[in-house]
Design a protein around this motif. Structure first.
Motif, short mmCIF file in Angstrom:
data_model
loop_
_atom_site.label_atom_id
_atom_site.label_comp_id
_atom_site.label_asym_id
_atom_site.label_seq_id
_atom_site.Cartn_x
_atom_site.Cartn_y
_atom_site.Cartn_z
N VAL A 40 6.13 -52.00 -44.12
CA VAL A 40 5.70 -50.63 -43.91
C VAL A 40 6.46 -49.70 -44.85
CG1 VAL A 40 5.66 -48.74 -42.23
CG2 VAL A 40 5.04 -51.04 -41.53
N TYR A 41 7.73 -49.99 -45.09
CA TYR A 41 8.53 -49.17 -45.99
C TYR A 41 7.95 -49.21 -47.40
CZ TYR A 41 12.39 -47.13 -48.53
OH TYR A 41 13.15 -46.33 -49.34
N GLU A 42 7.53 -50.37 -47.88
CA GLU A 42 6.94 -50.47 -49.22
C GLU A 42 5.64 -49.66 -49.30
OE1 GLU A 42 8.24 -51.95 -51.94
OE2 GLU A 42 10.01 -52.36 -50.73
N PHE A 43 4.84 -49.70 -48.23
CA PHE A 43 3.61 -48.91 -48.17
C PHE A 43 3.94 -47.42 -48.22
CE2 PHE A 43 0.36 -46.92 -45.26
CZ PHE A 43 -0.67 -46.89 -46.20
N ALA A 44 4.89 -46.99 -47.38
CA ALA A 44 5.29 -45.58 -47.36
C ALA A 44 5.86 -45.15 -48.71
CB ALA A 44 6.30 -45.34 -46.25
N SER A 45 6.64 -46.02 -49.34
CA SER A 45 7.22 -45.72 -50.65
C SER A 45 6.13 -45.51 -51.69
CB SER A 45 8.14 -46.85 -51.11
OG SER A 45 9.26 -46.94 -50.28
N ALA A 46 5.11 -46.35 -51.64
CA ALA A 46 4.00 -46.21 -52.58
C ALA A 46 3.28 -44.88 -52.38
CB ALA A 46 3.03 -47.38 -52.42
N LEU A 47 3.10 -44.47 -51.13
CA LEU A 47 2.44 -43.19 -50.85
C LEU A 47 3.29 -42.02 -51.35
CD1 LEU A 47 1.06 -43.78 -47.25
CD2 LEU A 47 -0.25 -43.66 -49.38
N VAL A 48 4.58 -42.06 -51.10
CA VAL A 48 5.50 -40.99 -51.53
C VAL A 48 5.51 -40.89 -53.05
CG1 VAL A 48 7.93 -40.32 -51.63
CG2 VAL A 48 6.93 -41.04 -49.46
N ALA A 49 5.52 -42.03 -53.71
CA ALA A 49 5.63 -42.06 -55.17
C ALA A 49 4.38 -41.54 -55.87
CB ALA A 49 5.93 -43.48 -55.63
N ILE A 50 3.25 -41.51 -55.20
CA ILE A 50 2.01 -41.03 -55.82
C ILE A 50 2.19 -39.63 -56.40
CG2 ILE A 50 -0.34 -40.23 -55.33
CD1 ILE A 50 -0.61 -42.59 -53.41
N ASP A 51 2.84 -38.78 -55.66
CA ASP A 51 3.01 -37.39 -56.11
C ASP A 51 4.35 -37.17 -56.79
OD1 ASP A 51 0.51 -36.55 -55.16
OD2 ASP A 51 1.31 -36.26 -53.15
N GLY A 52 4.99 -38.25 -57.21
CA GLY A 52 6.26 -38.13 -57.91
C GLY A 52 7.47 -37.98 -57.02
N GLY A 53 7.28 -38.21 -55.73
CA GLY A 53 8.40 -38.10 -54.80
C GLY A 53 9.36 -39.26 -54.95
N ASP A 54 10.56 -39.09 -54.43
CA ASP A 54 11.58 -40.12 -54.47
C ASP A 54 11.65 -40.78 -53.09
OD1 ASP A 54 13.79 -41.73 -54.95
OD2 ASP A 54 15.22 -40.10 -54.62
N PRO A 55 11.15 -42.01 -52.99
CA PRO A 55 11.17 -42.69 -51.68
C PRO A 55 12.55 -42.78 -51.06
CG PRO A 55 9.76 -43.86 -53.20
CD PRO A 55 10.48 -42.81 -54.01
N ALA A 56 13.58 -42.99 -51.87
CA ALA A 56 14.94 -43.11 -51.33
C ALA A 56 15.35 -41.82 -50.61
CB ALA A 56 15.92 -43.44 -52.43
N THR A 57 14.95 -40.69 -51.15
CA THR A 57 15.29 -39.40 -50.55
C THR A 57 14.36 -39.07 -49.39
OG1 THR A 57 16.10 -38.59 -52.67
CG2 THR A 57 15.53 -36.93 -51.02
N GLU A 58 13.06 -39.17 -49.64
CA GLU A 58 12.08 -38.75 -48.64
C GLU A 58 11.98 -39.70 -47.45
OE1 GLU A 58 8.43 -37.03 -50.03
OE2 GLU A 58 9.29 -36.76 -52.03
N LEU A 59 12.39 -40.93 -47.64
CA LEU A 59 12.33 -41.90 -46.55
C LEU A 59 13.72 -42.30 -46.07
CD1 LEU A 59 9.48 -44.16 -47.95
CD2 LEU A 59 9.28 -42.34 -46.26
N ALA A 60 14.70 -41.45 -46.35
CA ALA A 60 16.09 -41.75 -45.99
C ALA A 60 16.25 -42.01 -44.49
CB ALA A 60 17.01 -40.62 -46.43
N ASP A 61 15.45 -41.36 -43.66
CA ASP A 61 15.54 -41.53 -42.21
C ASP A 61 14.57 -42.57 -41.67
OD1 ASP A 61 17.53 -39.60 -42.05
OD2 ASP A 61 16.07 -37.97 -41.83
N PHE A 62 13.94 -43.32 -42.55
CA PHE A 62 12.96 -44.32 -42.15
C PHE A 62 13.60 -45.37 -41.24
CE2 PHE A 62 10.93 -48.44 -42.70
CZ PHE A 62 9.63 -48.14 -42.37
N ARG A 63 12.95 -45.64 -40.15
CA ARG A 63 13.39 -46.69 -39.23
C ARG A 63 12.23 -47.67 -39.07
NH1 ARG A 63 17.45 -44.63 -40.40
NH2 ARG A 63 18.81 -43.38 -39.15
N PRO A 64 12.43 -48.92 -39.46
CA PRO A 64 11.34 -49.89 -39.33
C PRO A 64 10.96 -50.10 -37.88
CG PRO A 64 13.37 -50.98 -39.95
CD PRO A 64 13.64 -49.51 -39.95
N PRO A 65 9.70 -50.48 -37.64
CA PRO A 65 9.25 -50.78 -36.28
C PRO A 65 10.08 -51.92 -35.71
CG PRO A 65 7.43 -50.94 -37.84
CD PRO A 65 8.65 -50.66 -38.62
#
Length: 68
Positions: A40-65
């Motif tokens: 799920v993290y890889e999927f979310a990272s791909a979505l964030v990166a579409i608009d040039g976002g930084d997955p490491a920053t924007e998903l810093a609080d990501f908690r896997p299921p």
């Protein structure tokens, strides 16, 4: 001939998704598991990166299921 339920080729004039969005979405629903995002993290990272976002920053609080 395509089987029912199999996504066909993406055409920009058919929908409201950008090509990048469509590629991420189609990968998420690929029939073969080996072609899908591995987590799920890889999927979310791909979505964030579409608009040039930084997955490491924007998903810093990501908690896997947890569990299934």
């Amino acid at each position: 001939m395509e089987r029912a339920g199999t996504p066909g080729p993406y055409r920009a004039d058919e929908g409201k998704l950008t090509r990048a969005q469509a590629e991420v979405a189609l990968k998420a629903v690929a029939r073969e598991a080996s072609r899908r995002h591995p987590t799920v993290y890889e999927f979310a990272s791909a979505l964030v990166a579409i608009d040039g976002g930084d997955p490491a920053t924007e998903l810093a609080d990501f908690r896997p299921p947890v569990g299934r």
